[in-house]
Design a protein around this motif. Structure first.
Motif, PDB file in Angstrom:
ATOM      1  N   ILE A  67      -0.103 -12.147   0.407  1.00 57.67           N
ATOM      2  CA  ILE A  67       1.315 -12.382   0.674  1.00 57.67           C
ATOM      3  C   ILE A  67       1.779 -11.348   1.688  1.00 57.67           C
ATOM      4  O   ILE A  67       1.536 -10.151   1.528  1.00 57.67           O
ATOM      5  N   GLY A  68       2.406 -11.793   2.752  1.00 59.25           N
ATOM      6  CA  GLY A  68       2.900 -10.869   3.756  1.00 59.25           C
ATOM      7  C   GLY A  68       4.205 -10.227   3.334  1.00 59.25           C
ATOM      8  O   GLY A  68       4.721 -10.443   2.241  1.00 59.25           O
ATOM      9  N   GLY A  69       4.750  -9.412   4.214  1.00 60.82           N
ATOM     10  CA  GLY A  69       6.039  -8.790   3.955  1.00 60.82           C
ATOM     11  C   GLY A  69       5.917  -7.352   3.488  1.00 60.82           C
ATOM     12  O   GLY A  69       4.884  -6.712   3.619  1.00 60.82           O
ATOM     13  N   SER A  70       7.021  -6.842   2.952  1.00 60.27           N
ATOM     14  CA  SER A  70       7.067  -5.446   2.534  1.00 60.27           C
ATOM     15  C   SER A  70       6.321  -5.263   1.210  1.00 60.27           C
ATOM     16  O   SER A  70       6.322  -6.132   0.342  1.00 60.27           O
ATOM     17  N   LEU A  71       5.686  -4.106   1.085  1.00 64.31           N
ATOM     18  CA  LEU A  71       4.854  -3.806  -0.076  1.00 64.31           C
ATOM     19  C   LEU A  71       5.349  -2.534  -0.737  1.00 64.31           C
ATOM     20  O   LEU A  71       5.634  -1.537  -0.061  1.00 64.31           O
ATOM     21  N   GLU A  72       5.457  -2.568  -2.062  1.00 65.27           N
ATOM     22  CA  GLU A  72       5.791  -1.378  -2.838  1.00 65.27           C
ATOM     23  C   GLU A  72       4.750  -1.207  -3.928  1.00 65.27           C
ATOM     24  O   GLU A  72       4.574  -2.082  -4.774  1.00 65.27           O
ATOM     25  N   TYR A  73       4.032  -0.089  -3.875  1.00 71.12           N
ATOM     26  CA  TYR A  73       2.945   0.161  -4.814  1.00 71.12           C
ATOM     27  C   TYR A  73       3.526   0.498  -6.183  1.00 71.12           C
ATOM     28  O   TYR A  73       4.414   1.330  -6.310  1.00 71.12           O
ATOM     29  N   LYS A  74       2.987  -0.156  -7.225  1.00 64.92           N
ATOM     30  CA  LYS A  74       3.518  -0.019  -8.574  1.00 64.92           C
ATOM     31  C   LYS A  74       2.678   0.903  -9.466  1.00 64.92           C
ATOM     32  O   LYS A  74       2.854   0.892 -10.682  1.00 64.92           O
ATOM     33  N   LEU A  82       0.596  -8.526  -9.569  1.00 66.94           N
ATOM     34  CA  LEU A  82       1.348  -9.383 -10.487  1.00 66.94           C
ATOM     35  C   LEU A  82       2.825  -9.421 -10.114  1.00 66.94           C
ATOM     36  O   LEU A  82       3.479 -10.459 -10.208  1.00 66.94           O
ATOM     37  N   SER A  83       3.330  -8.278  -9.675  1.00 62.98           N
ATOM     38  CA  SER A  83       4.729  -8.217  -9.267  1.00 62.98           C
ATOM     39  C   SER A  83       4.963  -9.044  -8.004  1.00 62.98           C
ATOM     40  O   SER A  83       5.929  -9.806  -7.913  1.00 62.98           O
ATOM     41  N   ARG A  84       4.054  -8.922  -7.014  1.00 61.39           N
ATOM     42  CA  ARG A  84       4.225  -9.652  -5.757  1.00 61.39           C
ATOM     43  C   ARG A  84       4.076 -11.153  -5.948  1.00 61.39           C
ATOM     44  O   ARG A  84       4.656 -11.941  -5.192  1.00 61.39           O
ATOM     45  N   HIS A  85       3.284 -11.554  -6.934  1.00 55.51           N
ATOM     46  CA  HIS A  85       3.101 -12.982  -7.204  1.00 55.51           C
ATOM     47  C   HIS A  85       4.070 -13.497  -8.267  1.00 55.51           C
ATOM     48  O   HIS A  85       3.930 -14.632  -8.735  1.00 55.51           O
TER      49      HIS A  85
END
Length: 959
Positions: A67-74, A82-85
């Motif tokens: 998934i493209g876009g901004s990423l925030e490491y959890k 799981l958060s991005r999806h």
């Protein structure tokens, strides 16, 4: 879960994997990488060993990049994925401690775990392979190093503000909320806020950690550009002649933690690079051109020459492969320290490993030493690119032990003895990779001279477009007359210019045109056909798409000009005047010309079109616009490499609009929009060639024959003709073909088109795309439609001419104020005493018949750059309705037909169905639309003005 007593050893793998136990662990991991996050979650419940495999962090790391876009490491890649999806709640979600199992051991997983947690302190030694020099003069650099060997330079960056300012602490303080691009093997563009990235660096334990590798950092944080300058040794960069938008990516901000780095590669386009380290330590390994590193596999696409490199991660190569190399096989090595600059010549393989957190800046450039190599690498073809990158490994029949051993070095089950390479490697013809010749004369012998380099389809991975390449060569020719011999050699490699110059000389000789001067040797413009300006004449040689396509393009253009003459259209004053046309024929190494005015089938090609020549009148435009549309649908299949159509026109006054765009004032831009409105209206009012039956009924069986690619299961999709007027049939068939493949085409284009909208595209389009053609059923059961129009199909900034004129405005009057919004991208001129007026529209080789809306798309997006005030000005002058069906309000009010009443809806559908990636232009011009959740929102923003215009025009006509 009950566990066996500690004294009892057993292999959990057998029962937990069942029949899958025969698969190696790396194969299982590769299979799992193909599954969705939801499927991985289900599979992890199957058994204890599947649980272990499905919870591997590298596996979930890959899922984050789908998934493209901004990423925030959890905090872990599984949580992040799981958060991005959207498969779990935010931080409130309860995460259980991972389960532990005994009785299972995987050497493959252990090695990966080791690489994730190893320390690199032992890499601090520098073998001194690479020469270190404090600084040297330009002459010494050019004589001893430029284009030949790498070197470490100290002292070049001592005066840079970046030497003190570019620390992680200061950067996060200033740019913490700025987004930077993350380099990772992903088809999607991944961005992170800098402060989030720093937080990730501090807690990560990845084998191949994320690192910032951003070529747009100058746009994101312009002040960073003030903190450094190009070292004096590298200031001569030929790409500086291109605008920032035209030139390929060339500078990068690089920030990465320990264990991050760049795997083995050769810089794009065989450019040369310099890299300056501001903090931390980097370990470099380098091999000379043609020496493929052990563990690296090079694949060369036999169609377009695209080179794909498979390489282990930088860390994996240093830990697993480097220790296996004999001393003779080891690379040149060095450890780069803060303040040092490394120079990497063209074609050199290099691999970088960050020994600690590093900050660096790098730039790639082209100068005299590598110009020909860059041109060679840009030329379409198979072997020459592979040879430039991989030496003889790219040549069929040169499968070497080196290549075979390198392919297998990563296999987990190979022994240390099996992995060791022999050196030097001997080829089947007795040569070795030690004597590989890396000079341009040697490499260019692998260039495919039969290929039409000028307009062959380039690989999507080529880092500069064909239009930009042709313009770049022209600008170099003008700006650097002292090295024209070198530029000519490069142009021969990249676009085979000598071939087209020979054609030009024959045309000039036979039509008594002046011989081209030295300034006129290179083609001009950015189009796909070679175009030469010779004195007051323009010579265009049709080459794009192969012979049959070129033939029909000339035939359609000649028919179009004939109709302008026949109906005495005022548009004639603003299009080029034809002087001559015909065919260039190559026989026994010599060229000759055969005149042709577009009528009949000339003798030069009568053998190729024997059937048509019997049926066609000598006065008919055999290969006119309708035959061109038929053949496009069928697929061009007549090939001839010794005949080229050509057209000679009188040179029009003015400069190409694309070159002088930045000089225009707001008033100039509005005048241009008004001019285009008038000329496009005249174009769309030109009568079509339906009156002469031979025009439309050429080989009527061919017209009704289904295109070969639509046979079999798709044959029922084409128009049967029940409610489609004959004049719309070819347009309708083309739309249906585009509708069928729309999802696949949009997915191939990808970014910047939002993935969420790609999924909704088919739902947004009408089920029957022929409804877009404004054909409706009246109360009496009869079908009513507007007529199609002649359309230019390619009204873009390089097909419009403008000329400067002196303004009568008082020279003491205030200058034009700044143009608002995106109008600045069209014009940032300040007026003054010079104005620019439009004079001509050129290049009608793409002329076609279709919906007039199709001409508005390139005009609005490319020429007017999406500026609504300019579109309004254009429409004021255009003054034609986009729907000629009179009683639209009588349509039923069902949902589908209400959509079709919107001109904006039809325009948006045409954008989605377009053969060119106009959607990429839309989401680049309106970046805010990347967050749109529906095509209706995009439609209103981009094309809403057309609805207001249609309503206003209808009201005016009614009144």
């Amino acid at each position: 879960m009950s566990l066996s007593p500690p004294s009892v050893t057993f292999d959990r793998r057998v029962d937990a994997l069942g029949d899958l136990r025969i698969l190696p662990d790396d194969t299982i991991c590769a299979i799992l990488d193909l599954l969705s996050p939801a499927d991985l979650g289900r599979l992890s419940c199957v058994s204890s060993v599947m649980y272990i495999f499905c919870n591997e962090e590298p596996l979930w790391m890959n899922k984050c990049f789908s998934i493209g876009g901004s990423l925030e490491y959890k905090g872990s890649w599984k949580k992040t994925a799981l958060s991005r999806h959207n498969l779990c709640k935010d931080s409130t979600e309860t995460y259980h401690k991972p389960l532990q199992f005994d009785g299972f051991f995987s050497f493959y997983l252990y090695k990966r775990w080791y690489r994730c947690h190893t320390s690199l302190t032992s890499f601090s030694l520098d073998t001194g392979d690479l020469e270190r020099i404090e600084d040297l003069s330009q002459d010494d650099f050019s004589l001893n190093y430029d284009g030949t060997k790498p070197i470490l330079l100290t002292g070049l960056a001592e005066t840079w503000p970046a030497r003190k300012k570019w620390t992680i602490e200061q950067l996060v303080k200033i740019y913490g909320d700025s987004f930077f691009r993350i380099s990772q093997k992903s088809p999607k563009k991944i961005m992170m806020k800098f402060k989030d990235y720093v937080s990730y660096m501090q807690v990560q334990h990845d084998e191949d950690p994320l690192y910032i590798f951003d070529d747009k950092f100058g746009e994101t944080a312009p002040s960073l550009l003030e903190d450094y300058e190009v070292p004096h040794l590298f200031k001569d960069d030929f790409f500086n002649l291109l605008s920032h938008e035209q030139r390929p990516p060339f500078r990068w901000l690089i920030i990465g933690p320990e264990r991050s780095g760049a795997s083995w590669h050769v810089d794009p386009g065989l450019t040369t690079a310099w890299n300056t380290l501001l903090c931390g330590r980097k370990r470099w390994a380098l091999y000379p051109p043609g020496r493929v590193p052990a563990g690296v596999t090079v694949h060369v696409n036999e169609v377009d020459g695209d080179v794909n490199i498979e390489s282990p991660t930088s860390l994996q190569w240093w830990l697993d492969i480097y220790p296996q190399l004999s001393d003779e096989d080891k690379p040149i090595e060095c450890t780069q320290l803060p303040g040092e600059t490394i120079y990497v010549p063209t074609g050199w393989w290099h691999c970088i490993l960050n020994l600690e957190t590093t900050v660096a800046v790098t730039q790639n450039y082209v100068n005299e030493s590598n110009f020909e190599f860059v041109c060679l690498d840009l030329a379409p073809g198979h072997c020459h690119k592979g040879v430039s990158r991989a030496g003889f490994l790219a040549v069929p029949g040169h499968q070497t032990e080196n290549a075979q051993s390198s392919d297998s070095l990563n296999h987990p089950d190979m022994t240390r003895k099996e992995k060791r390479l022999k050196s030097p490697t001997e080829f089947s013809d007795g040569t070795t990779n030690q004597c590989f010749s890396y000079d341009i004369e040697f490499l260019s012998q692998y260039l495919d001279e039969e290929r039409n380099h000028y307009c062959s389809v380039w690989s999507p991975n080529i880092y500069i477009g064909q239009r930009e390449m042709r313009e770049w060569l022209c600008k170099l020719w003008v700006a650097k007359p002292d090295i024209r011999e070198l530029i000519w050699k490069g142009a021969c490699l990249a676009i085979n210019v000598e071939k087209w110059r020979n054609c030009l000389h024959e045309v000039c000789l036979n039509h008594k045109l002046p011989a081209p001067s030295d300034d006129e040797k290179l083609p001009v413009g950015t189009g796909s056909n070679p175009v030469f300006v010779v004195s007051d004449n323009v010579v265009k040689i049709y080459a794009e798409g192969g012979f049959e396509s070129a033939l029909h393009c000339l035939g359609a253009e000649l028919e179009f000009y004939n109709l302008l003459q026949m109906y005495d259209s005022p548009l004639r004053e603003h299009v080029p005047e034809i002087i001559a046309s015909g065919f260039l024929v190559l026989e026994n190494g010599l060229h000759r010309t055969i005149p042709w005015d577009g009528r009949g089938v000339p003798g030069a090609i009568s053998e190729l079109y024997r059937d048509s020549s019997r049926e066609i009148s000598v006065d008919s435009f055999t290969f006119g616009v309708l035959r061109k549309m038929q053949t496009e649908l069928k697929g061009f299949d007549t090939s001839c490499k010794t005949i080229w159509p050509y057209l000679v026109t009188k040179r029009c006054k003015g400069d190409i609009f694309g070159k002088i765009r930045e000089k225009l004032s707001e008033e100039d831009a509005l005048n241009l929009a008004s001019f285009l409105g008038v000329q496009v209206r005249l174009l769309h009012q030109l009568p079509l060639p339906f009156g002469n039956k031979t025009h439309f009924d050429i080989n009527q069986t061919m017209l009704n024959k289904r295109p070969r690619e639509f046979d079999a299961e798709d044959s029922g999709d084409l128009v049967e003709g029940s409610h489609i007027p004959l004049e719309w049939k070819l347009v309708a068939d083309s739309l249906i073909a585009s509708r069928r493949n729309v999802r696949r085409r949009l997915e191939q284009w990808g970014d910047p088109i939002p993935a969420a909208l790609i999924e909704k595209a088919e739902e947004y389009l009408p089920n029957d795309v022929t409804d877009l053609l404004d054909i409706v059923k009246d109360d009496h059961g009869s079908y009513t439609s507007s007529s199609p129009s002649f359309i230019h199909s390619d009204i873009m900034d390089d097909n419009i001419l403008m000329k400067p004129v002196s303004s009568s405005r008082d020279k003491h009057a205030p200058e034009d104020g700044p143009v608002k919004n995106r109008l600045n991208s069209l014009s940032n001129g300040h007026g003054g005493n010079q104005k620019w007026i439009p004079t001509h529209i050129i290049d009608f080789s793409d002329v076609s018949i279709g919906d007039p809306l199709l001409d508005i798309i390139p005009l609005y997006l490319d020429v007017l750059r999406g500026e609504r005030p300019l579109l309004k000005k254009f429409l004021e002058s255009y003054a034609l309705p986009f729907s000629k069906v009179k009683d639209q309000d009588a349509l039923t009010n069902n949902f589908q037909e209400s959509k079709l009443k919107r001109i904006s809806y039809r325009a948006m559908c045409y954008c989605i169905l377009h053969d060119d990636n106009v959607l990429g232009a839309i989401f680049s011009l309106w970046e805010e639309l990347k967050a749109a959740t529906s095509w209706e929102a995009v439609e209103e923003t981009v094309w809403g003005e057309l609805n207001y215009y249609q309503k206003s025009l209808s009201k005016h006509l009614t009144d």
